[in-house]
Design a protein around this motif. Sequence first.
Motif, PDB file in Angstrom:
ATOM      1  N   ILE A 183       0.827  -1.203   0.000  1.00  0.00           N
ATOM      2  CA  ILE A 183       0.000   0.000   0.000  1.00  0.00           C
ATOM      3  C   ILE A 183       0.864   1.257   0.000  1.00  0.00           C
ATOM      4  O   ILE A 183       0.530   2.248  -0.646  1.00  0.00           O
ATOM      5  N   GLN A 184       2.003   1.205   0.699  1.00  0.00           N
ATOM      6  CA  GLN A 184       2.902   2.357   0.720  1.00  0.00           C
ATOM      7  C   GLN A 184       3.478   2.620  -0.673  1.00  0.00           C
ATOM      8  O   GLN A 184       3.610   3.776  -1.091  1.00  0.00           O
ATOM      9  N   GLU A 185       3.844   1.564  -1.369  1.00  0.00           N
ATOM     10  CA  GLU A 185       4.393   1.723  -2.715  1.00  0.00           C
ATOM     11  C   GLU A 185       3.347   2.258  -3.685  1.00  0.00           C
ATOM     12  O   GLU A 185       3.646   3.119  -4.516  1.00  0.00           O
ATOM     13  N   ILE A 186       2.135   1.774  -3.567  1.00  0.00           N
ATOM     14  CA  ILE A 186       1.049   2.257  -4.427  1.00  0.00           C
ATOM     15  C   ILE A 186       0.781   3.729  -4.140  1.00  0.00           C
ATOM     16  O   ILE A 186       0.667   4.542  -5.061  1.00  0.00           O
ATOM     17  N   THR A 187       0.693   4.066  -2.868  1.00  0.00           N
ATOM     18  CA  THR A 187       0.437   5.457  -2.474  1.00  0.00           C
ATOM     19  C   THR A 187       1.549   6.362  -2.970  1.00  0.00           C
ATOM     20  O   THR A 187       1.290   7.448  -3.505  1.00  0.00           O
ATOM     21  N   ARG A 188       2.779   5.941  -2.817  1.00  0.00           N
ATOM     22  CA  ARG A 188       3.926   6.729  -3.274  1.00  0.00           C
ATOM     23  C   ARG A 188       3.876   6.903  -4.795  1.00  0.00           C
ATOM     24  O   ARG A 188       4.096   8.002  -5.306  1.00  0.00           O
ATOM     25  N   TRP A 189       3.572   5.832  -5.517  1.00  0.00           N
ATOM     26  CA  TRP A 189       3.510   5.891  -6.973  1.00  0.00           C
ATOM     27  C   TRP A 189       2.416   6.859  -7.441  1.00  0.00           C
ATOM     28  O   TRP A 189       2.651   7.694  -8.319  1.00  0.00           O
ATOM     29  N   VAL A 190       1.226   6.757  -6.850  1.00  0.00           N
ATOM     30  CA  VAL A 190       0.120   7.655  -7.214  1.00  0.00           C
ATOM     31  C   VAL A 190       0.478   9.097  -6.869  1.00  0.00           C
ATOM     32  O   VAL A 190       0.227  10.012  -7.660  1.00  0.00           O
ATOM     33  N   SER A 191       1.081   9.296  -5.712  1.00  0.00           N
ATOM     34  CA  SER A 191       1.477  10.645  -5.292  1.00  0.00           C
ATOM     35  C   SER A 191       2.493  11.252  -6.260  1.00  0.00           C
ATOM     36  O   SER A 191       2.371  12.417  -6.644  1.00  0.00           O
ATOM     37  N   GLU A 192       3.476  10.479  -6.645  1.00  0.00           N
ATOM     38  CA  GLU A 192       4.484  10.967  -7.589  1.00  0.00           C
ATOM     39  C   GLU A 192       3.869  11.268  -8.944  1.00  0.00           C
ATOM     40  O   GLU A 192       4.213  12.263  -9.582  1.00  0.00           O
TER      41      GLU A 192
ATOM     42  N   PRO B  61      -7.342  -0.481  -2.027  1.00  0.00           N
ATOM     43  CA  PRO B  61      -7.126   0.254  -0.775  1.00  0.00           C
ATOM     44  C   PRO B  61      -7.188   1.773  -0.987  1.00  0.00           C
ATOM     45  O   PRO B  61      -6.277   2.508  -0.631  1.00  0.00           O
ATOM     46  N   ALA B  62      -8.268   2.240  -1.600  1.00  0.00           N
ATOM     47  CA  ALA B  62      -8.342   3.644  -2.006  1.00  0.00           C
ATOM     48  C   ALA B  62      -8.458   4.609  -0.833  1.00  0.00           C
ATOM     49  O   ALA B  62      -8.010   5.748  -0.939  1.00  0.00           O
ATOM     50  N   THR B  63      -9.045   4.204   0.278  1.00  0.00           N
ATOM     51  CA  THR B  63      -9.200   5.117   1.412  1.00  0.00           C
ATOM     52  C   THR B  63      -7.847   5.632   1.873  1.00  0.00           C
ATOM     53  O   THR B  63      -7.658   6.840   2.066  1.00  0.00           O
ATOM     54  N   VAL B  64      -6.894   4.752   2.036  1.00  0.00           N
ATOM     55  CA  VAL B  64      -5.557   5.138   2.483  1.00  0.00           C
ATOM     56  C   VAL B  64      -4.903   6.061   1.464  1.00  0.00           C
ATOM     57  O   VAL B  64      -4.280   7.073   1.822  1.00  0.00           O
ATOM     58  N   ILE B  65      -5.060   5.741   0.203  1.00  0.00           N
ATOM     59  CA  ILE B  65      -4.452   6.555  -0.851  1.00  0.00           C
ATOM     60  C   ILE B  65      -5.089   7.943  -0.881  1.00  0.00           C
ATOM     61  O   ILE B  65      -4.391   8.953  -0.991  1.00  0.00           O
ATOM     62  N   LEU B  66      -6.415   8.011  -0.765  1.00  0.00           N
ATOM     63  CA  LEU B  66      -7.093   9.309  -0.775  1.00  0.00           C
ATOM     64  C   LEU B  66      -6.686  10.165   0.423  1.00  0.00           C
ATOM     65  O   LEU B  66      -6.497  11.373   0.292  1.00  0.00           O
ATOM     66  N   LEU B  67      -6.551   9.553   1.580  1.00  0.00           N
ATOM     67  CA  LEU B  67      -6.095  10.301   2.751  1.00  0.00           C
ATOM     68  C   LEU B  67      -4.696  10.863   2.523  1.00  0.00           C
ATOM     69  O   LEU B  67      -4.410  12.009   2.861  1.00  0.00           O
ATOM     70  N   ALA B  68      -3.823  10.066   1.937  1.00  0.00           N
ATOM     71  CA  ALA B  68      -2.462  10.518   1.648  1.00  0.00           C
ATOM     72  C   ALA B  68      -2.466  11.622   0.591  1.00  0.00           C
ATOM     73  O   ALA B  68      -1.709  12.596   0.704  1.00  0.00           O
TER      74      ALA B  68
END
Length: 176
Positions: free
Chosen positions: A3-12, A42-49
């Motif tokens: 989830i951290q890698e996905i969040t980081r990738w989307v953020s970048e 796991p979109a909730t975590v990504i949206l919060l980030a």
Amino acid sequence: MSIQEITRWVSELINQHHYWAAPIVFLLAFGESLAFLSLLLPATVILLALGALLADSVVPFWWLWAAASAGAWLGDSVSYWLGYHFKDRVTKWWPLSRKPWLLARGHAFFERWGTLSIFFGRFFGPLRAIVPLVGGICAMPRLPFQVANLASACVWAFAMLAPGAFAMPWLMAWLD
């Protein structure tokens, strides 16, 4: 991929290509609200980030809030439609075929709270996508469903994005 890698990738991706921010937020909110897909995404975590990224972003908060609201509204609308048209046949579809208790919990929640279940169900994990499906299965009238769906989508989208977008600058100023 974690989830951290996905969040980081989307953020970048959003940091490098601001014009993709609204479509990405729309798709994440849609996936988080759509029956079946929400159990995998796991979109909730990504949206919060992503909300935290908004503090430094050139993309206006209200554009992303509108995109998240629209995605959440559409995801629940499609879930309702699936339940309305396929009724109990959805119990044979994966992952409900392997987790029948999810539908039973959603049905119990819907029976207890009626229209309010559509609004409040969005804020409770697996119920988020199951309750609209149950509303369709139970042939809930469309107008009350859509009113509760739209209201909850707008509040939920704000709750996902606002803490990072508005609290992060305050927190950073406080820490300095």
